[in-house]
Enzyme design. Structure first.
Site, PDB file in Angstrom:
ATOM      1  N   LYS A 135     -10.970  21.984  -6.956  1.00 55.03           N
ATOM      2  CA  LYS A 135      -9.844  22.523  -7.729  1.00 55.03           C
ATOM      3  C   LYS A 135     -10.080  22.276  -9.219  1.00 55.03           C
ATOM      4  O   LYS A 135     -10.392  21.153  -9.627  1.00 55.03           O
ATOM      5  CB  LYS A 135      -8.526  21.860  -7.292  1.00 55.03           C
ATOM      6  CG  LYS A 135      -8.216  21.969  -5.801  1.00 55.03           C
ATOM      7  CD  LYS A 135      -7.746  23.364  -5.426  1.00 55.03           C
ATOM      8  CE  LYS A 135      -6.309  23.609  -5.801  1.00 55.03           C
ATOM      9  NZ  LYS A 135      -5.334  22.994  -4.904  1.00 55.03           N
ATOM     10  N   CYS A 185      31.430  18.409 -12.517  1.00 54.23           N
ATOM     11  CA  CYS A 185      32.803  17.988 -12.187  1.00 54.23           C
ATOM     12  C   CYS A 185      33.376  17.011 -13.209  1.00 54.23           C
ATOM     13  O   CYS A 185      34.556  16.670 -13.138  1.00 54.23           O
ATOM     14  CB  CYS A 185      32.846  17.366 -10.799  1.00 54.23           C
ATOM     15  SG  CYS A 185      32.045  15.735 -10.709  1.00 54.23           S
ATOM     16  N   TYR A 204      -5.611  63.868  -3.379  1.00 48.39           N
ATOM     17  CA  TYR A 204      -5.392  62.866  -2.324  1.00 48.39           C
ATOM     18  C   TYR A 204      -4.002  63.050  -1.703  1.00 48.39           C
ATOM     19  O   TYR A 204      -3.847  63.034  -0.469  1.00 48.39           O
ATOM     20  CB  TYR A 204      -5.528  61.450  -2.898  1.00 48.39           C
ATOM     21  CG  TYR A 204      -5.319  60.358  -1.873  1.00 48.39           C
ATOM     22  CD1 TYR A 204      -6.386  59.868  -1.123  1.00 48.39           C
ATOM     23  CD2 TYR A 204      -4.048  59.831  -1.632  1.00 48.39           C
ATOM     24  CE1 TYR A 204      -6.201  58.876  -0.170  1.00 48.39           C
ATOM     25  CE2 TYR A 204      -3.849  58.845  -0.679  1.00 48.39           C
ATOM     26  CZ  TYR A 204      -4.925  58.368   0.046  1.00 48.39           C
ATOM     27  OH  TYR A 204      -4.723  57.394   0.991  1.00 48.39           O
ATOM     28  N   CYS A 215      29.167  13.633 -14.973  1.00 50.40           N
ATOM     29  CA  CYS A 215      28.566  14.790 -14.298  1.00 50.40           C
ATOM     30  C   CYS A 215      28.863  16.056 -15.091  1.00 50.40           C
ATOM     31  O   CYS A 215      30.027  16.312 -15.427  1.00 50.40           O
ATOM     32  CB  CYS A 215      29.119  14.908 -12.876  1.00 50.40           C
ATOM     33  SG  CYS A 215      28.598  16.410 -12.016  1.00 50.40           S
ATOM     34  N   LYS A 273     -11.636  30.513  -4.720  1.00 48.69           N
ATOM     35  CA  LYS A 273     -10.446  30.042  -3.997  1.00 48.69           C
ATOM     36  C   LYS A 273      -9.241  30.794  -4.551  1.00 48.69           C
ATOM     37  O   LYS A 273      -8.612  30.377  -5.525  1.00 48.69           O
ATOM     38  CB  LYS A 273     -10.254  28.539  -4.144  1.00 48.69           C
ATOM     39  CG  LYS A 273      -9.138  28.016  -3.256  1.00 48.69           C
ATOM     40  CD  LYS A 273      -8.957  26.524  -3.384  1.00 48.69           C
ATOM     41  CE  LYS A 273      -7.863  26.053  -2.442  1.00 48.69           C
ATOM     42  NZ  LYS A 273      -6.561  26.707  -2.657  1.00 48.69           N
TER      43      LYS A 273
END
EC number: 6.5.1.2
Length: 662
Positions: A310, A407, A37, A404, A115
């Site tokens: 589904k 910070c 090929y 946090c 699907k």
């Protein structure tokens, strides 16, 4: 130099390679060795190099790819590419069957198709030659992805002589599971981000600027429909025609004479799901009779004659190693599960959504637990439960940190008692996320500025706020590891292009809480320019359809902040031009429609939404200011009044022609 080959020999070689491709990629039956090929292909390329004037559009060399232009032109679809409504339960499935039978007056035959979880495309042939391929886009218009579609080896570049003169096929582009794993392995090797799932990989491949690179990824196609003057009265027969013309269709479509046969087939296909070479998330059920499809019609969003059933999401069991905290662009702290890697729905999952602290507490999720993970809609992994029998001793309930993690500033709890937010305006995590959102898809869409580049520029002190994007220089970008002259030029070009920002995209890019693409579009359509949006009163914002009190208050508060005003003014001073909104020319624009009677092809609310989306207005009663009366079955007194006032009368088909002229 005199050619060793004639044009007839060249065309014969094209046909040989075309047949070899069909046998290997469609029939999965190699008739020659890879070496033979490759030798044929090298011979073909040599002839085409010597005689470029001989090259035909269906030459197998077209599959090898070339560089495409830096943008993908947007083209209108010949017919809308609508979505298909979903069903998750047998009750929803039976509701669909009942609606169909009630409208048609009989129980039709149904055709079932896999699907496949991929990217929908439309591919057009003229005189038997592939001339154009479009992505689904918004259903009305799509991007021209012809060069990358041509690289799909199983897709015929030319059709047999008995194929229609003009033909459009629609199908799903996807990757097989094995190919997807190979692509992600290559991404890891190149230290590039992995794709989350095969669907994302297919979408990303179709948008590659190098068709040669796309060709190396081995995309697949499965055809699910066709449009031509020679279509038969049976959808199933049309699929078989497509197969005869050389188009690939994965999984033999099934014809079901009864609802019982449909339900039985759904169970059988689910049992075969793991044996398939690609991901499917369900089965598409279609009324087989084409005339019946026309009678059932469509809504503004989907076809009434089709339904996607589904399957329940796949579930996997794994260990919750840790709970990490992500800080979003608005400062909200979101817990994320760090999992022992597990394979789920075609991809390797090591992180999953936990939603919020309240959800973790409700499910009693603890670090060290064995947890159940599903993919919501087959895309986003989420932790859905805990195997308490396997819980280790000594585990403790998890609580949200008070500071946090980025910070170390103190966090505050919102009034809804669910959201926890870092309010430090200098927090780098929030700033980086805000900038990422600003330049991302659906916002200003600045290419080549991903998370790593933005983080590096932030760490270098080049950018701190969104407006700093427009100050980036060549020298700044050359500090980023891996950036060369070409990469730098591409980024600067994208930034320059982004300075011409459509109003709706600019508003969406700002990251105003509760303001996404839809609300941004509504604001742009109502106010038309940025100055008017920024100066809008709370009452005016509340008056806009689709914007409630909470969203209106968020918009007003955002534009009343001095930091916001200063940042936008800085962008404008750096050359950003926020383009005023111009409504597209439409026969609906500014016109008032009144609807009476029962519509067959869409509900009244769907018709009203479509009219408004095209710039029209919907009235509740007929008056001299009414431009059109839309009449369905069993119209009321409005019909008589419209005749008295000589107001133009439209039937449902007339309305559809105005709404969807193409």
């Amino acid at each position: 130099m005199e050619s060793m080959y004639s044009r007839e020999q060249y065309l014969s070689l094209c046909k040989e390679l075309e047949k070899d491709d069909y046998c290997y990629y469609v029939l999965h039956n190699a008739v020659i060795s890879d070496y033979d090929y490759d030798m044929k292909m090298q011979k073909l390329l040599a002839i085409e190099a010597q005689h470029p004037e001989w090259k035909v559009l269906w030459s197998p060399s077209m599959r090898l790819g070339d560089r495409v232009s830096g943008n993908f032109p947007v083209v209108a679809h010949s017919h809308p590419m609508l979505s298909i409504a979903n069903a998750y339960t047998l009750e929803e499935l039976n509701d669909f069957f009942s609606r169909v039978e009630k409208t048609l007056g009989y129980a039709p035959i149904y055709t079932l198709e896999l699907k496949i979880d991929g990217i929908a495309v439309a591919i057009r042939y003229e005189q038997g030659i592939l001339v154009q391929a479009l992505s689904r886009g918004n259903g009305q218009k799509g991007e021209d992805i012809t060069a990358n579609i041509r690289t799909i080896r199983s897709l015929p570049l030319r059709l047999p002589k008995d194929a229609p003169e003009f033909l459009e096929v629609r199908g799903e582009v996807f990757f097989k599971r094995e190919t997807f794993e190979q692509i992600n392995a290559a991404q890891r090797q190149a230290e590039k981000p992995e794709f989350a799932n095969p669907r994302n990989a297919a979408g990303g491949t179709l948008k590659l600027l190098s068709a040669k690179e796309a060709a190396q990824r081995n995309l697949e196609l499965s055809v699910y429909g066709s449009l031509s003057d020679e279509n038969t009265e049976s959808h199933y027969d049309n699929l078989m025609l497509c197969k005869r013309w050389g188009f690939p269709i994965f999984g033999q479509p099934r014809q079901c004479q009864t609802i019982a046969e449909v339900v039985k087939s759904l169970d059988e296909i689910e049992g075969l799901r793991d044996q398939l070479p690609m991901e499917i998330d369900g089965v598409v059920i279609k009324v087989d009779d084409v005339e019946a499809q026309k009678a059932l019609g469509m809504t503004a969003k989907h076809y009434r004659w089709a339904l996607a059933y589904k399957y329940a999401p796949e579930r996997a069991e794994t260990i919750l190693e840790n709970i990490l905290i992500q800080v979003g662009r608005t400062g909200v702290l979101t817990p994320v599960a760090k999992l022992s890697p597990v394979f789920l729905s075609g991809s390797r999952v090591s992180r999953a959504s936990l939603y919020n602290e309240e959800e973790i507490e409700r499910k009693d999720i603890r670090i060290g637990d064995t947890v159940y993970v599903e993919k919501g809609g087959e895309i986003i992994p989420k932790v859905v439960g805990v195997c308490l029998e396997k819980r280790p001793e000594g585990t403790q309930p998890w609580v949200m940190p008070e500071f946090c993690p980025v910070c170390h500033g103190k966090v505050t709890r919102e009034s809804d008692k669910v959201s926890v937010r870092c309010t430090n305006p200098l927090c780098s995590a929030g700033a980086i996320e805000k900038i990422r959102f600003f330049v991302g898809r659906g916002a200003l869409d600045i290419d080549h500025l991903g998370e790593k580049v933005i983080t590096k520029l932030f760490d270098l002190g080049v950018i701190h706020r969104c407006c700093d994007i427009f100050k980036i220089t060549e020298e700044d970008l050359l500090q980023v590891p891996g950036f060369k002259d070409k990469s730098v030029k591409n980024v600067l070009k994208s930034i320059e292009k982004a300075k011409q920002a459509p109003l709706d995209r600019f508003i969406a890019a700002l990251g105003i809480p509760y303001v996404g693409v839809r609300v941004a579009s509504a604001l742009a359509q109502h106010f038309l320019n940025l100055e008017a949006v920024m100066g809008a009163s709370l009452e005016e914002l509340k008056s806009i359809e689709g914007i409630g009190d909470k969203v209106a208050e968020s918009i007003e508060a955002y534009f009343n902040q001095q930091d916001t005003i200063e940042e936008i003014q800085k962008m404008l001073s750096l050359g950003v031009n926020v383009l005023p909104y111009h409504r597209e020319s439409s026969s609906c624009l500014g016109k008032t429609f009144v609807i009476t009677g029962t519509l067959k092809k869409m509900t009244r609310s769907e018709a009203e939404a479509s009219i408004r989306n095209c710039g029209g207005k919907v009235g509740s009663s007929v008056s001299k200011s009414t431009d059109y009366l839309v009449v369905g079955e069993d119209p009321g007194s409005k019909f008589k009044k419209a005749q008295e006032l000589e107001i133009p009368i439209l039937n449902e088909n007339d309305l559809l022609k105005i709404l969807y002229p193409n």
